[in-house]
Design an enzyme around this catalytic site. Structure first.
Site, short mmCIF file in Angstrom:
data_model
loop_
_atom_site.label_atom_id
_atom_site.label_comp_id
_atom_site.label_asym_id
_atom_site.label_seq_id
_atom_site.Cartn_x
_atom_site.Cartn_y
_atom_site.Cartn_z
N ARG A 115 0.82 -1.20 0.00
CA ARG A 115 0.00 0.00 0.00
C ARG A 115 0.87 1.26 0.00
NH1 ARG A 115 -3.65 2.50 4.96
NH2 ARG A 115 -5.50 3.06 3.75
N ASP A 132 -12.86 -1.17 7.92
CA ASP A 132 -11.87 -0.15 8.28
C ASP A 132 -11.66 -0.07 9.80
OD1 ASP A 132 -9.94 1.78 7.73
OD2 ASP A 132 -11.36 3.44 7.84
N ASN A 152 -8.01 8.34 13.03
CA ASN A 152 -8.11 9.62 12.30
C ASN A 152 -9.53 9.89 11.83
OD1 ASN A 152 -5.17 10.17 12.32
ND2 ASN A 152 -5.08 8.38 10.98
#
Length: 297
Positions: A126, A253, A258
């Protein structure tokens, strides 16, 4: 939050008492995007991290998936741990063949390390193009890496701010491996389906080796009022599914770093039948598509 506060005040990023969804997922259902954090006394946090999360270790993730009815998973290495992928490798090793991973690597990663990561259960690498995660890598260097990724059976996963779809798209279509776009391209769902960023994402996905994660309905509609939570994100996910359903996967997720709030994981699972209303589509999104992309044993 200031850097000094980040170091001294751990942030909770997940619900410690997850609920059970109101529908039963198909056997072999895959959560294609999660992270694991710590425990930091065993797996050190990256000194350059942006937040200090409360530990979200592998056993907590396994327990969440038992509650949600998820049998397979792909763990994505986070900047909380930087490029030391050992925390994800450990979770894969203890996951009884049901957990795979996506690594963080530098663009000049040696071939021997790519081979080792693939052997450890990594299926991709990633790269971030997000300002809040620091300066991103040059996409041309990432593209130059893709022939070496191909040699090791690894795909490319990208996380970018929505406006960058116009700049990055022409490069990504040149990749020699499949490209997986995180969180529906991080578009702002409240701008609607006709916004130029979402339309560019839809066009980019016309390329047959481009995939998208129908994750982040909570991120792209992060400021929704509780009584209309995520409806704009769901609407965009529906459009992506209808147009490109053969190359969509779903992810929770977890544990949600954040963020503006801590999402209800069961609520995210409960949104799936709204996005994909029939059993055949749910089987494709949660089981068949992840199997093709990630190659579970």
């Amino acid at each position: 939050m200031t850097p000094s506060q980040d170091q001294t005040l751990p942030v909770r990023t997940y619900d410690a008492q997850p609920q059970t969804p109101n529908w039963q997922l198909p056997p072999g259902a895959c959560d294609a995007h999660v992270h694991v954090f710590g425990p930091p006394e065993r797996f050190a946090y990256n000194p350059l991290r942006q937040i200090t999360p409360v530990a979200a270790p592998r056993d907590t993730l396994y327990a969440l998936h038992r509650t949600l009815g998820i049998e397979r998973c792909v763990i994505v290495q986070s900047m909380v741990h930087g490029m030391d992928n050992s925390v994800v490798e450990d979770a894969i090793a203890h996951g009884e063949g049901r957990y795979l991973g996506v690594a963080l690597v530098p663009v000049d990663v040696p071939d021997a390390e790519l081979a080792r990561l693939a052997q450890a259960g990594m299926r991709g690498v990633r790269f971030n193009f997000m300002r809040h995660l620091g300066a991103g890598t040059d996409v041309r260097e990432v593209l130059a890496l893709t022939p070496r990724l191909a040699a090791h059976g690894l795909h490319l996963q990208v996380h970018f701010e929505s406006a960058l779809v116009h700049e990055l798209g022409p490069w990504l279509v040149q990749s020699q491996v499949p490209v997986v776009i995180d969180h529906m391209g991080r578009v702002d769902a409240r701008l609607g389906a006709q916004h130029e960023d979402f339309q560019a994402l839809m066009r980019l996905l016309d390329a047959p080796h481009l995939w998208v994660k129908l994750s982040g309905i909570d991120r792209i509609d992060a400021h929704a009022a509780p009584d209309e939570r995520y409806i704009h994100g769901v609407a965009l996910a529906q459009q992506l599914w209808r147009a490109h359903g053969d190359r969509c996967v779903w992810g929770s997720d977890w544990p949600h770093p954040n963020h503006t709030h801590i999402p209800n994981d069961a609520g995210l699972v409960n949104a799936i039948p709204t996005i994909v209303p029939n059993a055949a589509g749910q089987q494709a999104l949660l089981v068949d598509n992840p199997q093709r992309l990630y190659r579970f044993a």
